[in-house]
Structures are given as structure tokens and as C-alpha cells.
Scaffold this active site. Structure first.
Site, PDB file in Angstrom:
ATOM      1  N   HIS A   1      10.444  36.956   0.062  1.00  0.00           N
ATOM      2  CA  HIS A   1      11.598  36.362  -0.630  1.00  0.00           C
ATOM      3  C   HIS A   1      12.766  36.258   0.340  1.00  0.00           C
ATOM      4  CE1 HIS A   1      14.332  35.362  -3.844  1.00  0.00           C
ATOM      5  NE2 HIS A   1      15.180  36.269  -3.383  1.00  0.00           N
TER       6      HIS A   1
ATOM      7  N   GLY B   1       0.848  -1.201   0.000  1.00  0.00           N
ATOM      8  CA  GLY B   1       0.000   0.000   0.000  1.00  0.00           C
ATOM      9  C   GLY B   1       0.877   1.241   0.000  1.00  0.00           C
TER      10      GLY B   1
ATOM     11  N   VAL C   1      -2.800  -0.890   4.084  1.00  0.00           N
ATOM     12  CA  VAL C   1      -3.847  -0.898   3.053  1.00  0.00           C
ATOM     13  C   VAL C   1      -5.119  -0.194   3.532  1.00  0.00           C
ATOM     14  CG1 VAL C   1      -3.007  -2.935   1.835  1.00  0.00           C
ATOM     15  CG2 VAL C   1      -4.528  -3.224   3.802  1.00  0.00           C
TER      16      VAL C   1
END
Ligand SMILES: Cc1cc2nc3c(=O)[nH]c(=O)nc-3n(C[C@H](O)[C@H](O)[C@H](O)COP(=O)(O)OP(=O)(O)OC[C@H]3O[C@@H](n4cnc5c(N)ncnc54)[C@H](O)[C@@H]3O)c2cc1C
Length: 464
Positions: free
Chosen positions: A443, A180, A269
Site C-alpha cells: 500500500h 480499426g 485492420v
């Protein structure tokens, strides 16, 4: 004498404890029935302890790559028991935090297993077998889920394990098969691979992290292969032979059967809901496909009994459980909350690279008939990502061409789980692509990639 409350919640996970605290804030006298540790799966066996393990793996990875940053770390290594103990310590601390919050909010924990007797009545069986009755006008079921077991993968907690054992192993296994590749599977695959285990992922569907946008799956596969994780997709485990010293896993693939030798198989799973022995059948509470059916405010078909969290339809995520709990008690107390918008729920995966997404994938948007504008900004073009040495990944955004509605965002890279909330808020406020482009992002940050991806969608990208 029965214990008397206005509201009793069965289960103290992020659904139950959050509902209890909000109800107490709104003036209700609240009791919470819990048979294990306060905080539920999320704090004790899910979200939090896995993130503690993943942090150890990430720090270890940094140490191994110290020279990339001009540093000398000397011999690196680890004490696996200490790594596990740190994770357990973090979980214990969080659970104690819930105890503190309960005291602060005058919420009474009732330790034991709860069962509905009738509307307004819950029987609690304590660990010593004694029983008591709790009465409350309102009852919320928030009993959560456990590892799902497949017939070919019966969990024995020795060689075939579920997530609880996977986070408390006594020693590092040499070879592991992870069945999974949803969030839980890939987080453990990354953790064990980084610590040195040979890891093979077996995924039934054609790509790993199959609920994500296809480009995200492709990038994840590339990044995982780079660190040496073996990946088998469109593949199914048909048998695990545990008779020898290790396990022999038979995997059915398009090219025929393959056998993989390993020490341990992790079954990742999905989950099964905890609905057994709760009294649902006796009271005629409607359940479909293992989930309790509720209305927009989590009322079941029996007045006064509500259900939230993993046990109701919708994504099995902690933040969803908490949001449902708050809406449920606000409705009970007459505050007229808005129903939850299940189209705007972020989903995150905390391996390296991280994945974060919200809304429609490109394929879903097209299938729904949208004429889409897609923008993508790779972290290889981001100054902050370059400085951090984390250039893998990208931000991809999808807008509806006609009205500029932000249909979806899909991110893969370092720290993207901290970036997705911007998109959730923007979508909640019905923000368009142009407004994002005109919102100045600081930034240098990874978050500039969101603004640049939106700009890319409109042909205005600067740094590409
Ligand atoms: C390994 C792993 C990692 C995860 N990581 C994330 C993540 O990073 N982010 C995320 O959003 N989600 C994550 N999840 C999912 C998340 O843990 C669940 O969605 C969330 O815990 C659900 O909350 P809940 O309140 O519905 O139930 P739970 O947290 O499952 O709590 C239910 C509680 O009810 C108790 N209970 C059950 N039956 C009874 C009864 N009859 N009487 C008394 N008590 C009872 C249980 O003991 C438990 O404490 C992860 C899950 C796992 C397994």
C-alpha cells in the site's frame, strides 16, 4: 562453400532472435538470416517505437495538466520531428542491442533475403543480388507480418498509410481517420489526438477494442470521448477519395452513409503474414488461412523445418513469438519443454488509459458454461490512483464459483500493463481467489486493486 550451422533462423524478430539466443545457450551453432534490421517489427516498427511515441504524448499531456498537480509548466508545445526522431533513436538503440547479444552468444547474422531450397538448405540473396547457400540440420521460419491491406483502403503511404508511415510522419496531420480499433489503432488514435490531431476511429464491430471484455470497451470509449476522439462503431469504410487536397472517407453506418474529410487515413485492420517467396509451396509446407501449420513444438509437416511467431496460428504478439521460439529450440535439443498454454497469454494496449487482460472475458466464461463469480474494483476507490490523478478505470476478475479457478482478469487504467503479470503467474500456479485475497499487496499501489477485486468477487472487499 555453403555456410554451415546447426540451426538457421529466417527472421530476427522477437521470435527469431530469442530462438537463436536460446539455441546458442543450448550449444547449437546458429545463423540468423535477416533482410532488414535486427530485431524485426517489434523492435524497429512495432512494440518499441510506438511506446516511445506514446511516452512523448503522455509527458505532453502531463505538462498540459501541470496545474492539476499544483505546478506551473509555462507555455507547452512540441517539435513533432524531434518526437519522431526520439522514437526512431530508441528503436535503433534496441536493434543495436540485438547485434550485441548476437556477438555475445556467437550467433552469425546473415544479411539478405532467405528462401528454402530443400530441408537443410536456405538460399540467401544479399542486397547486391549475390546469392549464397546456408546449410543447417534445423531451420526455423520466423518471418513475421506486415500491415494488412483492404481493397477499399489501398495503402499509398501518402494519404492512406500503414503503421510504418504512421510512426514516421513529417508533420502532425490536422485530421486523421483511424480504421480499426485493435491495439495498434487505439494506440495511434491516442497518440495523434493527444498531440492535437482531430481523430475519428471507424470500427466495423459494435464496440472498440472488440477482443476485450465489454466493460473494458465501454470504459475505453468513455475515456477516448473525454479527450475528444470521435468514434463510429458498427461502421465500415467503403471508399476513400484521395483526389482532392485531403481525403473524403465514405463510412457506411446503420444510419446510412457518412462522409468524413481528413488529411490522412490510417489503416489499422490487422496484419498479413510474410510467406511469399519463402519456398513453402515448393517444399509442400502446409499453410492454412495465411498461417503455417505446426505441431505443439512448432514442427511443420516437413521434418527439420519449424515455424514460430506471427506466421503461425495464435495471437500475433511479441511475447508469444519469443515463448514459441524458446519451446521450439528446447524441443529440438531434447529438453522436453511443456507446450505453450495459449489460454494464459496476456494482451496489452498502451494508450491512456492502458488495457491489460488475460484469460476469459465474462461473456466467454458464461458461454463456456461456467458459473462465475465476478469482482470489480474501480480505481476511483484506490488511494494510489487518487494521488496519481488517474482515477479512470478498474480491475475486473472472474472466478469459477465451483473450484475457485481464476478464469480471467481485465484491467483498464494507468499502468495496468505492469500489473497483469501477477495474474498470469497466479493462473500458471493454479492459484484460487482466496489465495489472492490472502496475499498481502503493498500500500499504496495500483496493484491493490487486484486483491480488492478478488475480495469483491467473494463479498469481502474493504474499500468499497
Ligand atoms: C505498430 C505495432 C505495434 C505493436 N505493438 C506490440 C506490443 O506492444 N506488444 C506486442 O506483444 N506486440 C506488438 N506488436 C506485434 C509484434 O510486433 C509482433 O507480434 C512481433 O514482432 C512478431 O514477431 P516475429 O518474430 O514473428 O516477427 P517480426 O517481428 O515481424 O520479424 C520478422 C523479421 O523477419 C524478416 N524477414 C521476413 N521475411 C524474410 C526473408 N525472406 N528473409 C530474411 N528476413 C525476412 C523481417 O524483415 C523481420 O525483421 C506490434 C505490431 C505493430 C505493427
Amino acid at each position: 562453400m555453403a555456410l554451415q550451422f546447426d540451426l538457421v533462423v529466417i527472421g530476427s524478430g522477437p521470435g527469431g532472435y530469442v530462438a537463436a539466443i536460446r539455441a546458442s545457450q543450448l550449444g547449437l551453432k546458429v545463423g540468423v538470416v535477416e533482410r532488414e534490421s535486427l530485431g524485426g517489427i517489434c523492435l524497429n516498427w512495432g512494440c518499441i517505437p510506438t511506446k516511445a511515441l506514446l511516452k512523448s504524448a503522455q509527458v505532453y499531456e502531463y505538462l498540459q495538466h501541470a496545474q492539476d498537480y499544483g505546478l506551473k509548466a509555462g507555455d507547452t508545445g512540441f517539435d513533432f520531428t524531434a518526437v519522431v526522431q526520439r522514437s526512431r533513436g530508441v528503436a535503433d538503440g534496441m536493434s543495436k542491442g540485438i547485434n550485441f547479444l548476437f556477438k555475445k552468444n556467437k550467433i552469425e547474422p546473415v544479411l539478405g533475403t532467405g528462401k528454402l531450397l530443400a530441408p537443410g538448405k536456405v538460399e540467401v540473396t544479399r542486397a547486391d543480388g549475390t546469392k549464397e547457400t546456408v546449410e543447417a540440420k534445423h531451420i526455423i521460419l520466423a518471418t513475421g507480418a506486415r500491415s494488412r491491406e483492404l481493397p477499399n483502403l489501398p495503402i499509398d503511404d501518402q494519404k492512406i498509410i500503414g503503421y510504418r508511415k504512421a510512426m514516421t510522419m513529417e508533420a502532425l496531420p490536422k485530421r486523421m481517420v483511424v480504421v480499426g480499433s485493435g491495439a495498434i489503432g487505439v494506440e495511434f488514435a491516442y497518440f495523434y489526438r493527444t498531440m492535437g490531431t482531430e481523430v475519428t476511429i471507424v470500427e466495423f464491430l459494435p464496440r472498440i477494442v472488440p477482443v476485450e471484455d465489454e466493460e473494458v470497451s465501454r470504459q475505453m470509449e468513455k475515456s477516448f470521448k473525454k479527450i475528444g476522439i470521435n468514434i463510429l462503431t458498427s461502421a465500415e469504410v467503403t471508399k476513400v477519395d484521395t483526389a482532392g487536397a485531403g481525403c473524403t472517407v465514405t463510412v457506411k453506418t446503420a444510419k446510412g452513409d457518412q462522409q468524413i474529410e481528413c488529411d490522412v487515413v490510417l489503416s489499422a485492420v490487422g496484419v498479413s503474414t510474410n510467406l511469399e517467396n519463402l519456398g513453402l509451396e515448393e517444399l509442400g509446407i502446409k499453410v492454412e488461412k495465411g498461417r503455417v501449420l505446426v505441431d505443439d513444438f512448432y514442427q511443420t509437416n516437413v521434418p527439420g523445418i519449424y515455424a514460430i511467431g506471427d506466421i503461425v496460428p495464435g495471437p500475433a504478439l511479441a511475447h508469444v513469438a519469443s515463448a514459441e521460439g524458446i519451446i521450439c529450440v528446447e524441443q529440438i535439443t531434447g529438453h522436453h519443454p511443456e507446450p505453450l498454454n495459449y489460454q494464459n497469454i496476456p494482451g496489452c494496449t498502451y494508450a491512456q488509459p492502458e488495457i491489460a487482460s488475460v484469460g476469459l472475458t465474462e461473456a466467454e466464461a458464461k458461454n463456456q458454461g461456467y458459473d462465475v463469480l465476478v469482482g470489480k474494483f474501480p480505481f476511483s476507490a484506490s488511494g494510489k490512483a487518487s494521488a496519481a490523478g488517474a482515477k479512470d478505470g478498474f480491475v475486473k476478475v472472474i472466478f469459477d464459483k465451483k473450484y475457485g479457478e481464476w478464469l480471467g482478469a481485465h484491467m483498464i487504467g494507468a499502468n495496468v500493463t505492469e500489473m497483469i503479470a501477477e495474474v498470469v503467474v497466479a493462473r500458471k500456479l493454479e492459484t484460487t481467489g482466496h489465495e489472492i485475497i490472502k496475499s498481502v499487496h503493498p500500500h499504496p499501489t495500483m496493484s491493490e486493486a487486484v486483491m480488492e477485486a478478488a475480495a469483491a468477487a467473494y463479498g469481502e472487499v474493504i474499500h468499497l
